[in-house]
Design an enzyme around this catalytic site. Structure first.
Site, PDB file in Angstrom:
ATOM      1  N   GLU A 144       1.175  -1.564  -0.036  1.00 38.58           N
ATOM      2  CA  GLU A 144       0.417  -0.067  -0.497  1.00 38.58           C
ATOM      3  C   GLU A 144       1.232   1.940  -0.036  1.00 38.58           C
ATOM      4  O   GLU A 144       1.886   0.885   1.278  1.00 38.58           O
ATOM      5  CB  GLU A 144      -0.241  -0.082   1.627  1.00 38.58           C
ATOM      6  CG  GLU A 144      -2.110   1.527   1.339  1.00 38.58           C
ATOM      7  CD  GLU A 144      -3.099   1.625   2.488  1.00 38.58           C
ATOM      8  OE1 GLU A 144      -2.832   0.708   3.155  1.00 38.58           O
ATOM      9  OE2 GLU A 144      -3.869   2.283   2.335  1.00 38.58           O
ATOM     10  N   HIS A 180      -4.162   8.353  -0.436  1.00 38.61           N
ATOM     11  CA  HIS A 180      -3.179   8.768   0.044  1.00 38.61           C
ATOM     12  C   HIS A 180      -2.733   9.435  -1.413  1.00 38.61           C
ATOM     13  O   HIS A 180      -2.039  10.192  -2.334  1.00 38.61           O
ATOM     14  CB  HIS A 180      -2.519   7.759  -0.168  1.00 38.61           C
ATOM     15  CG  HIS A 180      -2.483   7.216   1.579  1.00 38.61           C
ATOM     16  ND1 HIS A 180      -1.526   8.313   2.722  1.00 38.61           N
ATOM     17  CD2 HIS A 180      -2.859   6.092   2.234  1.00 38.61           C
ATOM     18  CE1 HIS A 180      -1.562   6.746   3.450  1.00 38.61           C
ATOM     19  NE2 HIS A 180      -2.769   6.276   2.541  1.00 38.61           N
ATOM     20  N   GLU A 238     -12.228   2.898   4.195  1.00 34.76           N
ATOM     21  CA  GLU A 238     -11.713   3.173   5.230  1.00 34.76           C
ATOM     22  C   GLU A 238     -12.069   4.398   5.845  1.00 34.76           C
ATOM     23  O   GLU A 238     -11.886   5.042   5.261  1.00 34.76           O
ATOM     24  CB  GLU A 238     -10.151   3.173   5.296  1.00 34.76           C
ATOM     25  CG  GLU A 238      -9.410   3.026   6.095  1.00 34.76           C
ATOM     26  CD  GLU A 238      -7.698   3.394   5.693  1.00 34.76           C
ATOM     27  OE1 GLU A 238      -7.168   2.048   6.706  1.00 34.76           O
ATOM     28  OE2 GLU A 238      -7.594   3.511   4.508  1.00 34.76           O
TER      29      GLU A 238
END
Ligand code: MN
Length: 285
Positions: A144, A180, A238
């Protein structure tokens, strides 16, 4: 068809026998296929208890982690190997087909220098034998990329794919996270297209880590990309409602980003499921 899951931190900030029950029952009540279990302390993990709760609630699990400061990469390949081997045992124990996350470093650890070729070579040489060990249990390993403030090692799709190429094992895949990506990528669709069939896991996380659909992530672009590559991997909501002190420090989460935690799961999942359905991502497999 893609499975829908959610990260445990949506419900509780830590994984203990008590919070495990809340998380697994919450995920089952939300109609999810699986819950992502943080294996941040795999040596203390109650694998039998977790497995029993998962079975009782008819729900599957995936596992994720970041390496601890005292067993990190690229500094301590032997320590990281011991830690990841234990995590693999726990992953197999709860029947998860994946162990993913920042398995290549420590969240929040910064050396104040850019990464070197030697760093990536050490990381790849450490993860390659673990990938083979994982394959013997039917487990895949995910990489990730996270933003520059959380790691200096792998921030982008391109860097993630490069590391996966160095490891060179079929059961190592890319795990993207829209939070991200919003910081590090130029757009959402193009990196997903570039990842192609190496992308097998995605964290669907809003730009402030709050309720999906309320921030700056280009969700249509995300799902256009997923549809274009025929994505059949896992879709994982998430959001961080409540974090333990270590995770709060590593991710710099110092304020509440969800106005009404009681509505997060319902509102977020409804938004994401609608997108997945409209783009045909839930019918690819
Ligand atoms: Mn993530």
């Amino acid at each position: 068809m893609s499975r829908f899951g959610a990260h445990a931190f949506i419900w509780r900030s830590d994984w203990t026998p008590t919070t495990a029950r809340d998380v697994i029952e919450g995920a089952a009540a939300a109609g999810l296929d699986f819950v992502e279990i943080p294996l941040l302390r795999p040596f203390d993990f109650d694998v039998d208890g977790a497995r029993a709760l998962l079975e009782a609630n008819g729900i599957a699990a995936t596992c994720s982690l970041g390496l601890p400061v005292d067993a990190s990469l690229p500094d301590d390949p032997a320590g990281a190997t011991r830690f990841l081997r234990q995590a693999l045992d726990m992953t197999a124990g709860v029947g998860s087909p994946v162990l993913s996350g920042v398995i290549y470093g420590t969240l929040g650890a910064q050396d104040g220098r850019p990464p070197t070729e030697a760093d990536y070579d050490v990381i790849a040489a450490t993860l390659k034998p673990l990938a083979r060990e994982a394959a013997s249990h039917g487990i895949s390993l995910g990489i990730e990329p996270v933003n520059r403030y959380e790691s200096f090692l792998v921030n982008t799709t391109a860097q993630g794919l490069d590391l996966i190429g160095r490891i060179d094992e079929d059961n190592v895949f890319l795990h993207l996270d829209t939070y991200h990506m919003n910081i590090e990528e130029r757009g959402f669709e193009a990196p997903i297209l570039a990842a192609g069939d190496k992308l097998r896991y995605i964290h669907l996380s809003e730009s402030d880590r709050g309720t999906p659909g309320r921030g700056n992530v280009d969700w249509e672009g995300v799902f256009r990309g997923l549809a274009a590559i025929g994505y059949a991997g896992d879709l994982v909501m998430e959001s961080f409602v409540d974090l333990n002190p270590d995770m709060a420090r590593a991710t710099c989460m110092w304020r509440d980003v969800v106005e009404d935690p009681g509505r997060l799961v319902g509102d977020g999942l409804e938004f994401l499921r609608d997108l997945a359905r409209r783009h045909g991502v839930l019918a690819n497999r």
